[in-house]
Design a protein around this motif. Structure first.
Motif, PDB file in Angstrom:
ATOM      1  N   ILE A 207      36.609  33.988  42.053  1.00 20.48           N
ATOM      2  CA  ILE A 207      36.604  33.061  40.900  1.00 20.48           C
ATOM      3  C   ILE A 207      35.406  33.445  39.847  1.00 20.48           C
ATOM      4  O   ILE A 207      34.187  33.226  40.719  1.00 20.48           O
ATOM      5  CB  ILE A 207      36.675  31.509  41.239  1.00 20.48           C
ATOM      6  CG1 ILE A 207      38.131  31.403  42.061  1.00 20.48           C
ATOM      7  CG2 ILE A 207      36.781  30.703  39.948  1.00 20.48           C
ATOM      8  CD1 ILE A 207      38.360  29.972  42.836  1.00 20.48           C
TER       9      ILE A 207
ATOM     10  N   GLY B  61      46.057  36.431  42.176  1.00 29.97           N
ATOM     11  CA  GLY B  61      46.217  35.428  41.041  1.00 29.97           C
ATOM     12  C   GLY B  61      44.965  34.545  40.855  1.00 29.97           C
ATOM     13  O   GLY B  61      44.098  34.528  41.040  1.00 29.97           O
ATOM     14  N   THR B  62      45.648  33.537  39.993  1.00 35.15           N
ATOM     15  CA  THR B  62      44.593  32.500  39.711  1.00 35.15           C
ATOM     16  C   THR B  62      45.160  31.001  40.286  1.00 35.15           C
ATOM     17  O   THR B  62      46.365  31.155  41.125  1.00 35.15           O
ATOM     18  CB  THR B  62      44.485  32.357  38.344  1.00 35.15           C
ATOM     19  OG1 THR B  62      45.881  32.067  37.812  1.00 35.15           O
ATOM     20  CG2 THR B  62      43.996  33.444  37.591  1.00 35.15           C
TER      21      THR B  62
ATOM     22  N   ASP C 255      46.829  25.876  36.776  1.00 36.54           N
ATOM     23  CA  ASP C 255      46.220  24.875  36.353  1.00 36.54           C
ATOM     24  C   ASP C 255      47.064  23.893  35.900  1.00 36.54           C
ATOM     25  O   ASP C 255      47.367  23.570  34.776  1.00 36.54           O
ATOM     26  CB  ASP C 255      45.280  25.525  35.025  1.00 36.54           C
ATOM     27  CG  ASP C 255      44.364  24.680  34.681  1.00 36.54           C
ATOM     28  OD1 ASP C 255      43.858  23.399  35.330  1.00 36.54           O
ATOM     29  OD2 ASP C 255      43.558  24.785  33.772  1.00 36.54           O
TER      30      ASP C 255
ATOM     31  N   ASP D  17      33.149  31.690  36.863  1.00 39.82           N
ATOM     32  CA  ASP D  17      33.161  30.534  36.117  1.00 39.82           C
ATOM     33  C   ASP D  17      31.739  29.922  36.168  1.00 39.82           C
ATOM     34  O   ASP D  17      30.967  30.435  37.097  1.00 39.82           O
ATOM     35  CB  ASP D  17      34.226  29.542  36.357  1.00 39.82           C
ATOM     36  CG  ASP D  17      34.611  28.606  35.060  1.00 39.82           C
ATOM     37  OD1 ASP D  17      33.702  28.798  34.134  1.00 39.82           O
ATOM     38  OD2 ASP D  17      35.666  28.266  34.986  1.00 39.82           O
TER      39      ASP D  17
ATOM     40  N   GLY E 274      41.306  35.048  41.824  1.00 40.16           N
ATOM     41  CA  GLY E 274      40.336  35.107  40.715  1.00 40.16           C
ATOM     42  C   GLY E 274      40.626  34.095  39.771  1.00 40.16           C
ATOM     43  O   GLY E 274      40.771  32.900  39.820  1.00 40.16           O
ATOM     44  N   GLY E 275      40.039  34.619  38.625  1.00 39.27           N
ATOM     45  CA  GLY E 275      40.290  33.787  37.256  1.00 39.27           C
ATOM     46  C   GLY E 275      39.226  32.853  37.208  1.00 39.27           C
ATOM     47  O   GLY E 275      38.275  32.804  37.863  1.00 39.27           O
ATOM     48  N   GLN E 276      39.527  31.746  36.314  1.00 45.38           N
ATOM     49  CA  GLN E 276      38.602  30.794  36.050  1.00 45.38           C
ATOM     50  C   GLN E 276      38.870  29.457  37.111  1.00 45.38           C
ATOM     51  O   GLN E 276      39.948  29.456  37.534  1.00 45.38           O
ATOM     52  CB  GLN E 276      38.447  30.187  34.719  1.00 45.38           C
ATOM     53  CG  GLN E 276      38.012  31.455  33.607  1.00 45.38           C
ATOM     54  CD  GLN E 276      37.582  30.973  32.446  1.00 45.38           C
ATOM     55  OE1 GLN E 276      38.698  29.864  31.921  1.00 45.38           O
ATOM     56  NE2 GLN E 276      36.798  31.237  31.737  1.00 45.38           N
TER      57      GLN E 276
END
Length: 1135
Positions: free
Chosen positions: A753, A707-708, A711, A755, A730-732
């Motif tokens: 990640i 997942g991420t 935030d 970004d 992952g993700g930003q």
């Protein structure tokens, strides 16, 4: 006959007047009911007859003036002392006390009138000269009637004040009204009375109303400063006691004008500034107490020979860098010197050895050096505390032989060496002997006549040999600490019953073998111990006598050889609060564990072989460490319900599976959460990053989390370490992480990640470690629109990403921790850690894996002096910025596997502490700068696979590098590559120059004419471009467009004129602040040339005298083998 008759008639009125006068005198005598009034007073007062020594003896009898506490004058009660009579009530305005109107001296101190008000009828006692109601349990407003007692000489209304409890106060009337008519007053005691007045108010009220005042005591009276000069009117003042107020002022020099001053007590009053030296020199001054004023500075003066000073108390005042004057030996009457935590330096004056009246000496927690002085002439000395200084040398027997009254000796935390003198164990009155944390060696002397000794602390020295058996003859011993020495032999636990009073025993970390014979031991005969520490003592079993210990609170059996199971009875010790069984071979937890209640607050089971479910007994637990075991279940879903008070919780390095339950977020007091190195999967709970206010360390490293990153970092984020390395996240990059303004370690390496560079981190000035290694970050490195700086940044690892573009030197200029030179404070040896429990010495140690010298090394402690930059395996281009040379404290620099071009900057030669340099797999050209030979610490160098040319420097340092450091550079030559250079000053493949024709005679006129023509034409064009601005701009734009097409095809980058102008404007304001220094003076060049062989971080230490790193040439480096994960962190604790 008429004349005599007239005479008698004349005598009649005279006789009448005389008779009237006689009647008046008789009636002025005390009435016969004086005894009755005393008995009535006794009957109305409420007191504890069991504790009374006076009232309970009052009985009917002829001589009431001889009763306890009663004195009379001419049959009238003049003195009444009912102090300390356990009176709890029965005093009001109707009391018979106020009918005893001839009382001059009344003392009701130290009773407990249960928070009642002072009766208002005291004005009836008009003859009072002495009134003492101190600490009698009165509260509320002081009645105005006391101000009518004009004959008062002493008024004492003081009380012990505790914040939040009722107290006496002066609101209406104020202080000036209370004392306005008391002009005869000599002593005024209003300690603990809430006066609430500022300096001018209380100073002027006292100075204008009390001209005869000698004693002024206003401690804890809620008064403020400054001191008003009107106090100078009180020339009779001899005692000033104004302690525990928030004066927030300086001490005026006019205090030295009080010629009768005997005692000055100003402790804990918020004083600041410099204390006037003249006050110390007042000839009559006997006592001075300035303790508890941390902002108060000053120095001790030269004391005159006629000084009267008896007590000098400066505890906690800031006399930083000052010395104790040698003239302190002039204070022949000095009995008490109490100056701990004052930052005194230098040696302890030898003149103190002549102070024969000393009773109490406390010089602890300063910076005194030199040897311990002799106090043998002070035969009445009872206490010596010299702990926490820098004292050196030995302490000999004749130091102590004459100190026959010594009760307390504390020399802990110094640098004392030699053997412990036998005379210390012959002092018959000695009760506490504390010599820990020194360098004492040798064997313990035979214990002599220390029959009263109750505390013996010799821990953390170099003592050796067996522990003397006579130690069991110290029948009064309560605390015995011999830990962290080299004691050998055996210690028979079965002899402990001889020490009936023993409450604390610490034998940890020696070479002892703890013997315990269960057969010959009776559980009931052992003393009731509260603290037992037997860590690293070759213990193989749990001593069974522990099961009958009813007071045991701390048990440490760590680092032993105990195997099998943890006995069930250990959880049933009702008083046990701290249990450490770590680093044994424990496998199981003996059952049953259901319905077991425990009051454990600290439980440390790490580094065993335990398996199954983790034991959870109580919600009172503060510290729980189950790391490095074989627990293989899932984390129970209600885990958070057991962690409501937990500060530290670690499950790291086990075999836990499943998800992280959301209930863990119920642990709102967590400071450290470490579940690293397991097989946990699923998502990171969203609530976990949202914990605010407490969470400082979140370590989820080396799991299978996906997942991420949620935030959800709160506005008041308290994180200092965030480690998510080695997952599948992952993700930003989470934008809310910018709220974590105290962040020191950020490790997101080995994830997915994607970004751009997280410029939002630039505002976190505390950041020390940044690891983004092996992710999918892309774009340029740099944050042009931010104004923050990374002045503490010491480790940067962004390798194995997709970063591109040029590295601007401006970005490096704010990395202050890497720029410190040899004399910088950044070079002080320390390591990153987080203190878990304040003042306990328990820390969470940050750790990390870095690529150093071609290998991955895991640092279990991150030294603050270690600095590293790794930006390898990206797509950076352009030249290496010369500003890298400003990072003078850099240890590791890895720029490999990028597309850097240009020459190697000569400024790299300023990196004098550099040990590892990797510039391989780039497109660097030119020659290897000869200045790099100055890098005498360099032990790893890789310049392979570039476009370097010329001769490899042949100095001693470069000769240690193999051919692998230079391969893949066709233009290089030198002994390392087994090829010679045709011309030492030319590259190996340089073309041959044309013959020199300078000696030939004649001119080549065709060339001359051609040159003149080109010159004239070029001059015309230049003049046109200077005068014609529009044409000049058109030409420059055309050239930019052509080069932007051609140069990228050749592997180069090009900036247009507009881009250069924009960057110049950005750098304009900073150019004056960053001046490139000349090459460092190589004052140790000859010394550095002597080093040979391999050098590495682990063979480095700090030269504390010069604050620089040096290497041990005899050190053998042990490099860690490569590990699968490229970036990690771990913890260890230093209790």
């Amino acid at each position: 006959m008429r004349i005599p008759l007239l005479s008698w008639l004349f005598l009649v009125p005279i006789y009448y007047v005389s008779l009237s006068f006689h009647v008046f005198v008789v009636s002025s005598q005390c009435p016969s009911d004086e005894q009755f009034l005393l008995l009535q007073l006794k009957n109305t007062l409420q007191f504890d007859s069991a504790k009374s020594n006076k009232l309970k003896q009052w009985k009917n009898g002829p001589d009431y003036c001889s009763w306890e506490g009663v004195s009379c004058k001419d049959g009238c009660v003049s003195h009444l002392d009912l102090s300390s009579e356990s009176i709890s009530g029965g005093l009001d305005n109707s009391s018979a006390l106020f009918d005893l109107q001839h009382i001059e001296n009344l003392n009701l101190a130290y009773n407990n009138f249960n928070n009642t008000q002072i009766p208002s009828k005291f004005d009836k006692l008009t003859n009072l000269s002495y009134l003492n109601l101190s600490n009698a349990g009165f509260v509320g407003q002081i009645p105005i009637e006391i101000s009518l007692l004009k004959r008062l000489v002493t008024l004492d209304l003081s009380t012990l004040y505790f914040p939040g409890t009722p107290s006496l106060k002066l609101e209406n009337p104020h202080l000036n009204v209370l004392i306005g008519n008391l002009s005869e007053l000599i002593e005024l005691h209003l300690d603990g009375v809430n006066i609430s007045a500022h300096g001018a108010q209380w100073c002027q009220a006292i100075s204008s109303s009390l001209p005869k005042l000698r004693v002024l005591s206003l401690s804890s009276s809620n008064i403020s400063g400054p001191f008003d000069s009107s106090l100078l009117k009180l020339q009779s003042l001899s005692v000033i006691r104004i302690e525990n107020n928030n004066l927030s002022t300086q001490v005026p020099e006019f205090f030295s004008n009080f010629k009768n001053l005997i005692s000055l007590r100003l402790s804990s009053s918020g004083l600041y500034g410099t204390f006037p030296e003249k006050i110390f020199q007042v000839p009559t001054l006997q006592t001075i107490d300035l303790s508890g004023n941390s902002q108060l500075q000053g120095s001790l003066p030269e004391f005159p020979k006629n000084a009267s000073l008896q007590s000098l108390v400066l505890n906690g005042a800031n006399f930083s860098g000052q010395l104790l004057p040698n003239s302190i030996g002039n204070l022949k009457m000095l009995s008490k010197i109490d100056v701990p935590s004052c930052n005194f330096t230098g040696s302890i004056p030898r003149s103190m050895e002549n102070l024969t009246q000393l009773i109490y000496v406390d010089l602890s927690m300063n910076k005194f050096n030199g040897s311990v002085p002799f106090f043998s002439m002070a035969k009445n000395l009872t206490q010596i505390n010299l702990s926490s200084n820098l004292l050196t040398g030995q302490i000999n027997s004749y130091h102590w032989e004459n100190l026959t009254n010594l009760v307390f000796l504390d020399l802990r935390y110094n640098l004392l060496n030699g053997t412990i003198p036998p005379s210390l164990f012959s002092l018959s009155l000695l009760q506490k002997l504390q010599l820990s944390n020194n360098q004492f060696s040798g064997q313990l002397p035979v214990f002599g006549g220390v029959s009263l000794l109750d505390t013996l602390d010799l821990s953390s020295n170099k003592l050796e040999g067996p522990i003397p058996k006579p130690i069991f003859n110290l029948k009064g011993l309560k605390i015995l600490s011999l830990s962290s020495n080299n004691f050998s032999g055996s210690f028979p636990l079965e002899l402990l019953p001889q020490l009936k009073n023993l409450s604390s025993l610490d034998l940890s970390y020696n070479r002892l073998s703890i013997d315990y014979n269960e057969i010959n031991s009776s559980y009931s005969s052992f003393p009731q111990i509260t603290t037992l520490k037997l860590a690293s003592s070759k213990l193989r079993i749990f001593p069974n006598f522990l099961r009958k210990q009813s007071k045991l609170s701390t048990l440490d059996l760590s680092q032993n050889q105990i195997s099998g199971g943890i006995p069930n009875w250990i959880w049933k010790l009702s008083t046990l609060s701290q249990l450490n069984l770590s680093c044994n071979s424990l496998v199981t937890l003996e059952g049953p564990l259901l319905n077991v209640t425990s009051s454990l607050s600290v439980l440390d089971l790490h580094s065993n072989q335990l398996k199954g479910q983790i034991p959870l007994f109580s919600q009172l637990s503060v510290y729980l460490d189950y790391s490095r075991n074989n627990f293989n279940s899932s984390i129970r879903t209600d885990i958070g319900d057991f962690l409501s008070n937990t500060i530290f919780f670690s499950l790291s390095s086990n075999k836990f599976q499943g998800i992280i339950p959301e209930s863990i977020c119920n642990a709102q007091n967590l400071q450290v959460l470490d579940v690293s190195n397991n097989s946990l999967s699923g998502l990171i709970p969203k609530c976990l990053t949202a914990i605010s206010g407490t969470l400082a360390v979140l370590n989820l490293r080396r799991n299978n989390l996906s997942g991420t990153v949620p935030d959800k970092f709160p506005e008041h984020c308290s994180l200092k370490t965030l480690d998510l390395n080695g997952n599948q996240i992952g993700g930003q990059f989470p934008k809310s992480l910018a709220n974590c303004t105290m962040l020191e370690v950020l490790n997101l390496g080995n994830n997915q990640i994607a970004d751009t560079f997280p410029c939002l981190l630039k505002n976190i000035s505390t950041l020390r470690v940044l690891v983004l290694r092996s992710n999918k970050f892309y774009g340029r490195l740099g944050c042009p629109n931010t104004h923050g700086n990374w002045s503490m940044l010491q480790i940067v690892d962004i390798a194995l990403n997709n970063f591109s573009g040029e590295i601007r030197g401006k970005c490096l200029r704010t990395w202050g921790a890497m720029m410190g030179d040899e004399d910088d404070d950044q070079s002080k040896l320390n390591h990153l850690r987080f203190e878990i429990l304040k003042f306990t010495g328990v820390y969470y140690q940050d750790a990390i894996t870095v690529t150093n010298k071609g290998l991955e090394m895991e640092f279990v402690k991150i030294l603050t002096v270690f600095t590293s930059i790794d930006i390898s395996s990206n797509n950076f281009s352009g030249s290496i910025p010369k500003e890298v040379g400003q990072l003078k404290s850099l240890y590791v620099l890895n720029l490999s596997s990028n597309a850097f071009t240009g020459a190697i900057p000569t400024s790299l030669s300023k990196l004098r502490q550099l040990e590892s340099l990797d510039l391989s797999n780039n497109k660097l050209g030119g020659e290897i700068p000869a200045e790099l030979a100055k890098l005498t610490f360099l032990s790893f160098l890789n310049l392979s696979n570039n476009q370097l040319v010329g001769k490899i420097p042949s100095n001693a340092q470069f000769s240690t590098f193999s051919a692998a450091s230079f391969t893949g550079n066709k233009g290089l030559c030198g002994i390392q590559l087994n090829n010679t250079c045709n011309n030492p000053s030319e590259p190996a493949d340089a073309p041959q120059k044309a013959p020199n024709k300078a000696s030939e005679i004649g001119f080549d006129w065709q060339s001359i004419y051609t040159g003149v023509g080109f010159g004239v034409g070029a001059g015309v064009i230049v003049i046109l471009l200077i005068l014609w601005e529009e044409g000049r701009n058109w030409l420059e734009d055309s050239i930019d467009r052509i080069l932007l097409v051609i140069l990228p095809m050749m592997g180069f980058t090009y900036k247009t004129r507009d881009e250069w102008n924009e960057e110049e404007e950005e750098d304009f304001e900073e150019e004056s602040a960053y001046i490139m220094e000349d090459s460092d003076t190589d004052e140790n060049e000859s010394e550095d040339k002597g080093f040979r062989g391999t050098y590495c971080v682990f063979c480095s230490k700090l030269d504390m005298s010069r604050k620089r790193a040096i290497h041990d040439p005899s050190c053998t480096c042990h490099l860690s083998p490569p590990i699968s994960s490229s970036s990690s962190s771990s913890y260890s604790f230093s209790p």
